[in-house]
Write a protein that holds these residues in place. Sequence first.
Motif, PDB file in Angstrom:
ATOM      1  N   GLY A 125       0.836  -1.186   0.000  1.00  0.00           N
ATOM      2  CA  GLY A 125       0.000   0.000   0.000  1.00  0.00           C
ATOM      3  C   GLY A 125       0.871   1.236   0.000  1.00  0.00           C
ATOM      4  O   GLY A 125       2.094   1.150   0.171  1.00  0.00           O
ATOM      5  N   SER A 170      -3.477   4.278   1.231  1.00  0.00           N
ATOM      6  CA  SER A 170      -4.378   3.363   0.521  1.00  0.00           C
ATOM      7  C   SER A 170      -3.811   1.957   0.572  1.00  0.00           C
ATOM      8  O   SER A 170      -2.595   1.773   0.529  1.00  0.00           O
ATOM      9  N   ASN A 171      -4.703   0.963   0.655  1.00  0.00           N
ATOM     10  CA  ASN A 171      -4.216  -0.413   0.662  1.00  0.00           C
ATOM     11  C   ASN A 171      -3.847  -0.843  -0.759  1.00  0.00           C
ATOM     12  O   ASN A 171      -4.088  -0.113  -1.733  1.00  0.00           O
ATOM     13  N   GLN A 199      -5.022  -3.042  -2.852  1.00  0.00           N
ATOM     14  CA  GLN A 199      -6.124  -3.159  -3.804  1.00  0.00           C
ATOM     15  C   GLN A 199      -6.528  -1.782  -4.330  1.00  0.00           C
ATOM     16  O   GLN A 199      -6.782  -1.617  -5.538  1.00  0.00           O
ATOM     17  N   GLU A 200      -6.590  -0.817  -3.448  1.00  0.00           N
ATOM     18  CA  GLU A 200      -6.984   0.536  -3.850  1.00  0.00           C
ATOM     19  C   GLU A 200      -5.950   1.162  -4.782  1.00  0.00           C
ATOM     20  O   GLU A 200      -6.307   1.850  -5.752  1.00  0.00           O
ATOM     21  N   GLN A 226      -6.285  -0.446  -8.211  1.00  0.00           N
ATOM     22  CA  GLN A 226      -7.464   0.060  -8.908  1.00  0.00           C
ATOM     23  C   GLN A 226      -7.188   1.464  -9.451  1.00  0.00           C
ATOM     24  O   GLN A 226      -7.615   1.814 -10.563  1.00  0.00           O
ATOM     25  N   TYR A 227      -6.465   2.265  -8.693  1.00  0.00           N
ATOM     26  CA  TYR A 227      -6.076   3.595  -9.160  1.00  0.00           C
ATOM     27  C   TYR A 227      -5.238   3.481 -10.438  1.00  0.00           C
ATOM     28  O   TYR A 227      -5.456   4.231 -11.413  1.00  0.00           O
ATOM     29  N   ASP A 246      -7.459   2.504 -13.366  1.00  0.00           N
ATOM     30  CA  ASP A 246      -8.295   3.634 -13.796  1.00  0.00           C
ATOM     31  C   ASP A 246      -7.470   4.690 -14.527  1.00  0.00           C
ATOM     32  O   ASP A 246      -7.919   5.266 -15.530  1.00  0.00           O
TER      33      ASP A 246
END
Length: 371
Positions: free
Chosen positions: A163, A179-180, A182-183, A186-187, A190
Amino acid sequence: MKLNKIKIRYYLPVLLSGLLMLPVSSCTDKLNAPFEDEAFTSDVDYSKGQDMILPLIGAYSKFYDQSWDGAITYSLRGDDVDAAGDQAPMQEQDKYSYQASHWNINGFWQHQYDAIVNVFTEIDEINKYRPAANNDALADQYIAECRVMRAWEYLTLAKTFGGCIIIDQLDNIQNTPVSNKQEVMQYVVDEMNEVIPDLPAVRPNERTDVKGGITQFTAYAIQAMAYQEMENYQGVVDATSAIISSAKFSLSNDFYHLFKTAGKLNDENILEFQFSDFGQGQGDSFNHLFAPYGTGAWTPVVAGAGAGWGFYSPSLKYVEFMLDRGETVRLETSVVFTPDGITQLQNDYGTIPSWISNTNRKATCLTIPPA
């Protein structure tokens, strides 16, 4: 195809949360007073639209400036390598033990954020040139390239630390939570979805403005890596299919020279870190330090070659995997087999090919350290 074809290096600026306010009226008066008899000038002329590429070059320069310890820190937990030599922090990290006192992981974190903050600066500079350049599509492409570089930094941070802090605005860093993993992934996904339409659909070696620069396919590759970390395998398929279906890339038929100067700008390469000796054999150069990877206490047969620091060695798992596949070229060109390493391999694996145990090859071929 290779996502990170060559070496990498990795460093955070000191961020000030505020100014020390002194309750002395005479001082504040001086602070608020206008400058007298001083003229402020700038060497940057934003009316020269053709110079809009300069901030992009600056972003690439920082992106390519990766420290030797960063590459090892990022890579050593993989199954294919082991930490070796006398670097105890790296050996502990190889066993998933992280300590606040470890110099290299602190350096890695700082370097990555230095590069991330630099991207914000370069994007701001590109936008200052935008009106004079009168080419929004090109400005958008340059900014997209910067965002791909930033995404790579976040990807490597999250893979290393599980993270990190995703910065949205430089003046809001102090209030941004961690943020972990996974986050962060995802960033990255995106971000790549947003920038891919603005990037050229060519191989890096087909670019003429920034040779070897970032393209759509670089972004797809980084996105695939993020999907992989998220265990979203359909996403991996979709991103890699975009690369494969382009029919732009082909595997090199010369693995040995692929990692030498002859392999630069190869049709296989999706992302390269460019280095240069500026056309001269000695003097100033911009390169990556290879000494940490080389075998220590070794006298090379080739004149001019030298021993390394022995910090980074191929794992038995990697060598045995390659033997099971019947590989020869990749083993011969990427592993130096020392006498102790050969003994360890024989004890663990059993019968090995004769070319490995050939005495004449021991001094010319990389290291499996003794257990």
